[in-house]
Design a protein around this motif. Structure first.
Motif, short mmCIF file in Angstrom:
data_model
loop_
_atom_site.label_atom_id
_atom_site.label_comp_id
_atom_site.label_asym_id
_atom_site.label_seq_id
_atom_site.Cartn_x
_atom_site.Cartn_y
_atom_site.Cartn_z
N TYR A 270 0.88 -1.17 0.00
CA TYR A 270 0.00 0.00 0.00
C TYR A 270 0.91 1.21 0.00
O TYR A 270 1.76 1.35 0.88
N SER B 293 -4.72 -1.50 -2.78
CA SER B 293 -3.38 -2.03 -2.60
C SER B 293 -3.06 -2.80 -3.88
O SER B 293 -3.94 -3.09 -4.68
N PRO C 32 -7.74 -3.82 0.49
CA PRO C 32 -6.44 -4.35 0.90
C PRO C 32 -6.58 -5.49 1.90
O PRO C 32 -7.52 -5.52 2.70
#
Length: 180
Positions: A30, A122, A139
Protein backbone atom coordinates in the motif's frame (compact mmCIF):
# COMPACT_ATOMS: atom_id res chain seq x y z
CA UNK A 1 32.92 -44.62 9.15
CA UNK A 2 29.63 -45.89 7.69
CA UNK A 3 27.73 -44.24 10.55
CA UNK A 4 29.39 -40.88 9.90
CA UNK A 5 28.63 -41.16 6.18
CA UNK A 6 25.01 -42.04 6.92
CA UNK A 7 24.63 -39.06 9.30
CA UNK A 8 26.25 -36.74 6.78
CA UNK A 9 23.94 -37.97 4.01
CA UNK A 10 20.86 -37.47 6.19
CA UNK A 11 21.96 -33.94 7.14
CA UNK A 12 22.54 -33.06 3.48
CA UNK A 13 19.11 -34.37 2.49
CA UNK A 14 17.40 -32.46 5.28
CA UNK A 15 19.26 -29.27 4.37
CA UNK A 16 18.42 -29.66 0.67
CA UNK A 17 14.75 -30.18 1.49
CA UNK A 18 14.68 -27.09 3.73
CA UNK A 19 16.34 -24.91 1.09
CA UNK A 20 14.01 -26.06 -1.70
CA UNK A 21 10.92 -25.59 0.50
CA UNK A 22 11.91 -22.06 1.52
CA UNK A 23 9.83 -19.25 0.02
CA UNK A 24 9.95 -15.52 0.57
CA UNK A 25 8.23 -13.00 -1.73
CA UNK A 26 6.79 -9.51 -1.69
CA UNK A 27 3.07 -10.27 -1.63
CA UNK A 28 1.19 -6.96 -1.32
CA UNK A 29 1.82 -3.26 -0.71
CA UNK A 30 0.00 0.00 0.00
CA UNK A 31 1.71 3.19 -1.16
CA UNK A 32 -0.89 5.90 -0.50
CA UNK A 33 -0.23 6.38 3.19
CA UNK A 34 -0.25 9.94 4.46
CA UNK A 35 -0.14 9.79 8.26
CA UNK A 36 1.28 7.65 11.04
CA UNK A 37 -2.18 6.16 11.54
CA UNK A 38 -2.36 5.33 7.81
CA UNK A 39 1.23 4.53 6.74
CA UNK A 40 2.60 2.87 3.63
CA UNK A 41 3.10 -0.86 4.21
CA UNK A 42 4.55 -3.94 2.56
CA UNK A 43 3.40 -7.52 3.13
CA UNK A 44 5.78 -10.45 2.74
CA UNK A 45 4.69 -14.05 2.12
CA UNK A 46 7.18 -16.53 3.59
CA UNK A 47 7.60 -20.17 4.48
CA UNK A 48 10.61 -22.02 5.87
CA UNK A 49 12.88 -18.96 6.29
CA UNK A 50 14.03 -16.78 9.16
CA UNK A 51 12.37 -13.53 8.12
CA UNK A 52 14.50 -11.45 10.50
CA UNK A 53 17.46 -11.93 8.12
CA UNK A 54 15.76 -9.85 5.38
CA UNK A 55 15.11 -6.20 4.60
CA UNK A 56 13.16 -4.05 2.17
CA UNK A 57 14.73 -1.31 0.08
CA UNK A 58 13.07 1.23 -2.23
CA UNK A 59 14.45 3.08 -5.28
CA UNK A 60 15.56 6.04 -3.12
CA UNK A 61 17.64 3.74 -0.89
CA UNK A 62 15.30 3.74 2.13
CA UNK A 63 15.58 0.43 4.01
CA UNK A 64 13.40 -1.36 6.52
CA UNK A 65 14.40 -4.58 8.32
CA UNK A 66 11.68 -7.22 8.51
CA UNK A 67 12.55 -8.01 12.14
CA UNK A 68 10.27 -5.12 13.19
CA UNK A 69 7.21 -6.44 11.36
CA UNK A 70 3.92 -7.95 12.45
CA UNK A 71 3.51 -11.67 11.84
CA UNK A 72 0.39 -13.71 11.08
CA UNK A 73 0.99 -17.27 9.90
CA UNK A 74 2.92 -17.01 6.62
CA UNK A 75 2.53 -13.24 6.38
CA UNK A 76 4.71 -10.46 7.73
CA UNK A 77 3.71 -6.82 7.34
CA UNK A 78 5.99 -3.85 7.77
CA UNK A 79 4.72 -0.29 8.13
CA UNK A 80 7.07 1.95 6.19
CA UNK A 81 6.34 5.51 7.39
CA UNK A 82 5.19 6.91 4.04
CA UNK A 83 8.47 6.10 2.26
CA UNK A 84 6.90 4.64 -0.88
CA UNK A 85 6.26 7.12 -3.67
CA UNK A 86 2.63 7.70 -4.62
CA UNK A 87 3.49 7.99 -8.33
CA UNK A 88 5.69 4.89 -8.65
CA UNK A 89 8.62 3.16 -7.00
CA UNK A 90 10.57 -0.10 -6.79
CA UNK A 91 10.38 -2.27 -3.69
CA UNK A 92 13.21 -4.78 -3.29
CA UNK A 93 13.48 -7.70 -0.86
CA UNK A 94 17.02 -8.83 0.02
CA UNK A 95 19.09 -10.47 2.69
CA UNK A 96 20.49 -7.88 5.10
CA UNK A 97 24.03 -9.11 4.39
CA UNK A 98 23.56 -8.70 0.59
CA UNK A 99 21.28 -5.65 0.23
CA UNK A 100 22.24 -5.04 -3.42
CA UNK A 101 21.20 -8.54 -4.54
CA UNK A 102 17.40 -8.62 -4.36
CA UNK A 103 15.64 -11.94 -4.01
CA UNK A 104 12.36 -10.40 -5.18
CA UNK A 105 11.20 -6.98 -6.32
CA UNK A 106 8.20 -5.17 -7.73
CA UNK A 107 8.13 -1.92 -9.67
CA UNK A 108 4.89 0.03 -9.85
CA UNK A 109 3.99 3.06 -11.91
CA UNK A 110 4.72 4.08 -15.51
CA UNK A 111 7.02 1.25 -16.60
CA UNK A 112 6.39 -1.17 -13.78
CA UNK A 113 4.83 -4.54 -13.09
CA UNK A 114 1.58 -2.89 -11.97
CA UNK A 115 0.02 0.56 -12.17
CA UNK A 116 0.00 2.90 -9.18
CA UNK A 117 -2.73 1.95 -6.68
CA UNK A 118 -5.05 4.80 -5.68
CA UNK A 119 -5.64 5.76 -2.04
CA UNK A 120 -8.30 3.06 -1.58
CA UNK A 121 -6.33 0.22 -3.21
CA UNK A 122 -3.38 -2.03 -2.60
CA UNK A 123 -1.38 -3.98 -5.17
CA UNK A 124 -0.72 -7.64 -4.58
CA UNK A 125 -0.09 -11.02 -6.11
CA UNK A 126 -3.30 -12.72 -7.25
CA UNK A 127 -2.08 -15.94 -5.58
CA UNK A 128 0.06 -15.64 -2.46
CA UNK A 129 3.77 -15.73 -3.26
CA UNK A 130 3.41 -16.76 -6.91
CA UNK A 131 0.64 -14.98 -8.79
CA UNK A 132 0.76 -11.99 -11.11
CA UNK A 133 0.32 -8.44 -9.80
CA UNK A 134 -3.23 -7.01 -9.59
CA UNK A 135 -4.92 -4.08 -7.84
CA UNK A 136 -7.20 -4.90 -4.92
CA UNK A 137 -10.17 -2.69 -4.06
CA UNK A 138 -9.99 -4.04 -0.50
CA UNK A 139 -6.44 -4.35 0.90
CA UNK A 140 -5.69 -7.62 2.73
CA UNK A 141 -2.82 -6.50 4.97
CA UNK A 142 -1.51 -9.50 6.90
CA UNK A 143 -3.91 -11.99 5.31
CA UNK A 144 -4.15 -14.13 2.19
CA UNK A 145 -4.76 -12.53 -1.19
CA UNK A 146 -6.29 -15.76 -2.52
CA UNK A 147 -9.79 -14.72 -1.48
CA UNK A 148 -9.51 -11.04 -2.35
CA UNK A 149 -11.26 -9.61 -5.37
CA UNK A 150 -9.19 -7.60 -7.83
CA UNK A 151 -10.41 -4.15 -8.79
CA UNK A 152 -12.37 -4.44 -12.02
CA UNK A 153 -10.71 -2.87 -15.04
CA UNK A 154 -13.00 -0.25 -16.58
CA UNK A 155 -14.17 -0.90 -20.12
CA UNK A 156 -15.55 1.57 -22.60
CA UNK A 157 -19.14 0.85 -23.51
CA UNK A 158 -21.42 2.80 -25.81
CA UNK A 159 -23.65 5.33 -24.12
CA UNK A 160 -27.28 5.15 -25.23
CA UNK A 161 -28.78 8.32 -26.63
CA UNK A 162 -31.49 9.84 -24.48
CA UNK A 163 -35.07 8.89 -25.21
CA UNK A 164 -37.21 11.91 -26.00
CA UNK A 165 -39.66 12.82 -23.26
CA UNK A 166 -43.22 13.87 -24.08
CA UNK A 167 -42.41 17.50 -23.43
CA UNK A 168 -39.39 17.44 -25.73
CA UNK A 169 -40.89 15.26 -28.47
CA UNK A 170 -42.05 17.06 -31.62
CA UNK A 171 -45.75 17.84 -31.50
CA UNK A 172 -47.71 16.33 -34.31
CA UNK A 173 -50.96 17.98 -35.26
CA UNK A 174 -53.56 16.78 -37.68
CA UNK A 175 -56.32 18.67 -39.29
CA UNK A 176 -59.16 17.58 -41.46
CA UNK A 177 -62.21 19.16 -43.01
CA UNK A 178 -65.71 17.73 -43.02
CA UNK A 179 -68.00 18.86 -45.77
CA UNK A 180 -71.59 18.03 -46.80
Amino acid sequence: MKTKLLILTILLLLTAKTVSAATIKINEFYAAGSTTSNPDWVEIYYSGVDITLYQLKDAAGNTKNLSGGSYNGNFATVDWSNRLNNDGDTIKLALIITPDSPIDQVTYGGSGDISVPNSQQSAGRSTDGTGGWVLFSIPTKGYTNNTSLPTPTPTITPTPSPTPTPSSAPKLTSSFTISN
